[in-house]
Design an enzyme around this catalytic site. Structure first.
Site, PDB file in Angstrom:
ATOM      1  N   SER A 140      52.079  39.846  42.724  1.00  0.00           N
ATOM      2  CA  SER A 140      49.801  39.210  42.245  1.00  0.00           C
ATOM      3  C   SER A 140      50.443  39.103  41.534  1.00  0.00           C
ATOM      4  CB  SER A 140      49.332  39.503  42.927  1.00  0.00           C
ATOM      5  OG  SER A 140      48.051  39.819  42.227  1.00  0.00           O
ATOM      6  N   TYR A 153      47.343  49.272  42.129  1.00  0.00           N
ATOM      7  CA  TYR A 153      48.087  48.114  42.792  1.00  0.00           C
ATOM      8  C   TYR A 153      48.648  47.083  42.078  1.00  0.00           C
ATOM      9  CZ  TYR A 153      47.736  42.945  45.173  1.00  0.00           C
ATOM     10  OH  TYR A 153      48.088  41.679  45.619  1.00  0.00           O
TER      11      TYR A 153
HETATM   12  N1  LIG Z   1      44.873  37.384  49.073  1.00  0.00           N
HETATM   13  C1  LIG Z   1      44.825  37.544  48.047  1.00  0.00           C
HETATM   14  O1  LIG Z   1      44.223  36.459  47.047  1.00  0.00           O
HETATM   15  C2  LIG Z   1      46.309  38.158  46.840  1.00  0.00           C
HETATM   16  C3  LIG Z   1      46.608  37.586  46.180  1.00  0.00           C
HETATM   17  C4  LIG Z   1      47.507  37.777  45.080  1.00  0.00           C
HETATM   18  C5  LIG Z   1      48.134  38.449  46.124  1.00  0.00           C
HETATM   19  N2  LIG Z   1      48.394  38.800  47.626  1.00  0.00           N
HETATM   20  C6  LIG Z   1      49.379  39.500  47.930  1.00  0.00           C
HETATM   21  O2  LIG Z   1      49.625  38.925  49.288  1.00  0.00           O
HETATM   22  C7  LIG Z   1      49.522  39.877  50.322  1.00  0.00           C
HETATM   23  C8  LIG Z   1      49.362  39.493  51.788  1.00  0.00           C
HETATM   24  O3  LIG Z   1      48.159  39.478  51.854  1.00  0.00           O
HETATM   25  P1  LIG Z   1      46.815  38.977  52.361  1.00  0.00           P
HETATM   26  O4  LIG Z   1      45.807  38.620  51.767  1.00  0.00           O
HETATM   27  O5  LIG Z   1      47.291  37.833  53.262  1.00  0.00           O
HETATM   28  O6  LIG Z   1      46.128  40.397  52.996  1.00  0.00           O
HETATM   29  P2  LIG Z   1      45.566  40.140  54.826  1.00  0.00           P
HETATM   30  O7  LIG Z   1      44.978  42.085  54.707  1.00  0.00           O
HETATM   31  O8  LIG Z   1      44.680  38.980  55.152  1.00  0.00           O
HETATM   32  O9  LIG Z   1      46.756  40.751  55.633  1.00  0.00           O
HETATM   33  C9  LIG Z   1      47.881  41.701  55.888  1.00  0.00           C
HETATM   34  C10 LIG Z   1      48.879  42.015  56.660  1.00  0.00           C
HETATM   35  O10 LIG Z   1      49.077  43.485  56.302  1.00  0.00           O
HETATM   36  C11 LIG Z   1      49.471  43.912  57.741  1.00  0.00           C
HETATM   37  N3  LIG Z   1      49.901  45.541  56.800  1.00  0.00           N
HETATM   38  C12 LIG Z   1      49.134  46.037  55.719  1.00  0.00           C
HETATM   39  N4  LIG Z   1      49.406  47.217  55.896  1.00  0.00           N
HETATM   40  C13 LIG Z   1      50.555  47.554  56.263  1.00  0.00           C
HETATM   41  C14 LIG Z   1      51.450  48.468  56.451  1.00  0.00           C
HETATM   42  N5  LIG Z   1      51.786  49.578  55.994  1.00  0.00           N
HETATM   43  N6  LIG Z   1      53.083  48.318  57.472  1.00  0.00           N
HETATM   44  C15 LIG Z   1      52.780  46.847  57.973  1.00  0.00           C
HETATM   45  N7  LIG Z   1      51.625  45.823  57.890  1.00  0.00           N
HETATM   46  C16 LIG Z   1      50.704  46.229  57.477  1.00  0.00           C
HETATM   47  C17 LIG Z   1      47.982  44.305  57.648  1.00  0.00           C
HETATM   48  O11 LIG Z   1      47.818  44.228  59.030  1.00  0.00           O
HETATM   49  C18 LIG Z   1      47.992  42.434  57.411  1.00  0.00           C
HETATM   50  O12 LIG Z   1      47.994  41.705  58.873  1.00  0.00           O
HETATM   51  C19 LIG Z   1      49.727  41.032  49.904  1.00  0.00           C
HETATM   52  O13 LIG Z   1      50.658  42.233  50.122  1.00  0.00           O
HETATM   53  C20 LIG Z   1      48.255  40.691  49.202  1.00  0.00           C
HETATM   54  O14 LIG Z   1      48.884  41.792  47.979  1.00  0.00           O
HETATM   55  C21 LIG Z   1      46.995  38.649  48.070  1.00  0.00           C
END
Ligand SMILES: NC(=O)c1ccc[n+]([C@@H]2O[C@H](COP(=O)([O-])OP(=O)(O)OC[C@H]3O[C@@H](n4cnc5c(N)ncnc54)[C@H](O)[C@@H]3O)[C@@H](O)[C@H]2O)c1
Length: 247
Positions: A140, A153
């Site tokens: 991130s 985080y």
């Molecule tokens: N959305 C953002 O702005 C953003 C920014 C930087 C980094 N990220 C990173 O990108 C990744 C995805 O983010 P997103 O926004 O798409 O999230 P999201 O919540 O839309 O999707 C995450 C998915 O991971 C699954 N998940 C969560 N915990 C789990 C576990 N213990 N075991 C198996 N599956 C699990 C959830 O069920 C979900 O389907 C994450 O690692 C997040 O930290 C997101």
């Protein structure tokens, strides 16, 4: 360029992971949709199948070694090998540092960092046996920015950057590429829960590009890092943040 490649994508029932799974399938990869949300994973697979792609749903929790081992075994049984691992599953709850309990700290690291350790340790031997592979870790941009309310985080995502570099060094001579993406603010359903209208404005003010990034923006860079166009790269961290952090 992902034609016939077998890719495991964690957290592929929603958001960035789902967009990545759909894009990989569109580019003719065979996709393993791994998520703790079994219904969501099945839905992603349905969408891929409806579009003519090939995918396998695996219900597994990043905190549970046995379920991850079963998912990797199912991937091998169905597709015979693993070419790429996209370590995307993660959580991002906000909390003031002084209020974070040990249990919350542990849960964050158990999913975001130790989960990545678990699945990578399970998948990597198959890549080594096949003579190489590509690992893409999702960290991130908060690792660089260090925003308030996200200390646990940010610490977990810093670990992801460090692990990327260590694995790139340790396995480079065996043709394993390990790279990392640091997404900025990506408009997923989960992200919407945390972002106020004022923060939306702050994002756009901070970014060079004046649009909100979508999951597909990250998915495309995952495809680049999982495919042959990035064959000369490993150990790198790429910002996909609309030019928020410049360094
Ligand atoms: N959305 C953002 O702005 C953003 C920014 C930087 C980094 N990220 C990173 O990108 C990744 C995805 O983010 P997103 O926004 O798409 O999230 P999201 O919540 O839309 O999707 C995450 C998915 O991971 C699954 N998940 C969560 N915990 C789990 C576990 N213990 N075991 C198996 N599956 C699990 C959830 O069920 C979900 O389907 C994450 O690692 C997040 O930290 C997101």
């Amino acid at each position: 360029m992902l034609h016939n490649k077998v890719a495991i994508i964690t957290g592929a029932a929603a958001g960035i992971g789902e967009a990545t799974a759909l894009l990989f399938a569109e580019r003719r990869a065979k996709v393993v949709v791994l998520d703790r949300d079994a219904a969501g994973a099945a839905q992603s697979v349905q969408r891929i199948s409806a579009a003519g792609g090939e995918a396998l749903a695996c219900a597994a929790d990043m905190r549970d070694h046995a379920s991850l081992a079963a998912a990797v075994a199912a991937a091998i049984a169905r597709f015979g090998r693993i070419d790429a691992l996209i370590n995307n599953a993660g959580i991002y709850p906000r909390k003031p540092f002084l209020e974070v309990t040990e249990a919350e700290w542990d849960q964050m690291h158990d999913i975001n960092l130790k989960g990545l350790f678990r699945i990578t340790q399970l998948a990597l031997p198959h890549m080594l046996a096949a003579g190489g592979g590509k690992i893409v870790n999702i960290s991130s941009v908060t690792f660089f920015l260090g925003p308030p309310l996200m200390s646990h985080y940010v610490a977990s995502k810093g670990g992801v950057v460090g692990l990327t570099r260590a694995l790139a060094k340790e396995f480079g001579e065996r043709n394993i590429h390990v790279n990392c993406i640091t997404p900025g603010a990506i408009q997923t359903e989960s992200e919407k829960h945390f972002v106020s209208a004022e923060q939306e404005r702050d994002f756009l003010n901070g970014q060079c590009l004046k649009r909100r990034l979508q999951p597909i923006d990250v998915a495309r860079v995952c495809a680049f890092l999982a495919g042959p166009e990035s064959d000369g790269m490993t150990g790198q961290t790429l910002n996909v943040d609309a030019g928020w952090v410049l360094y």
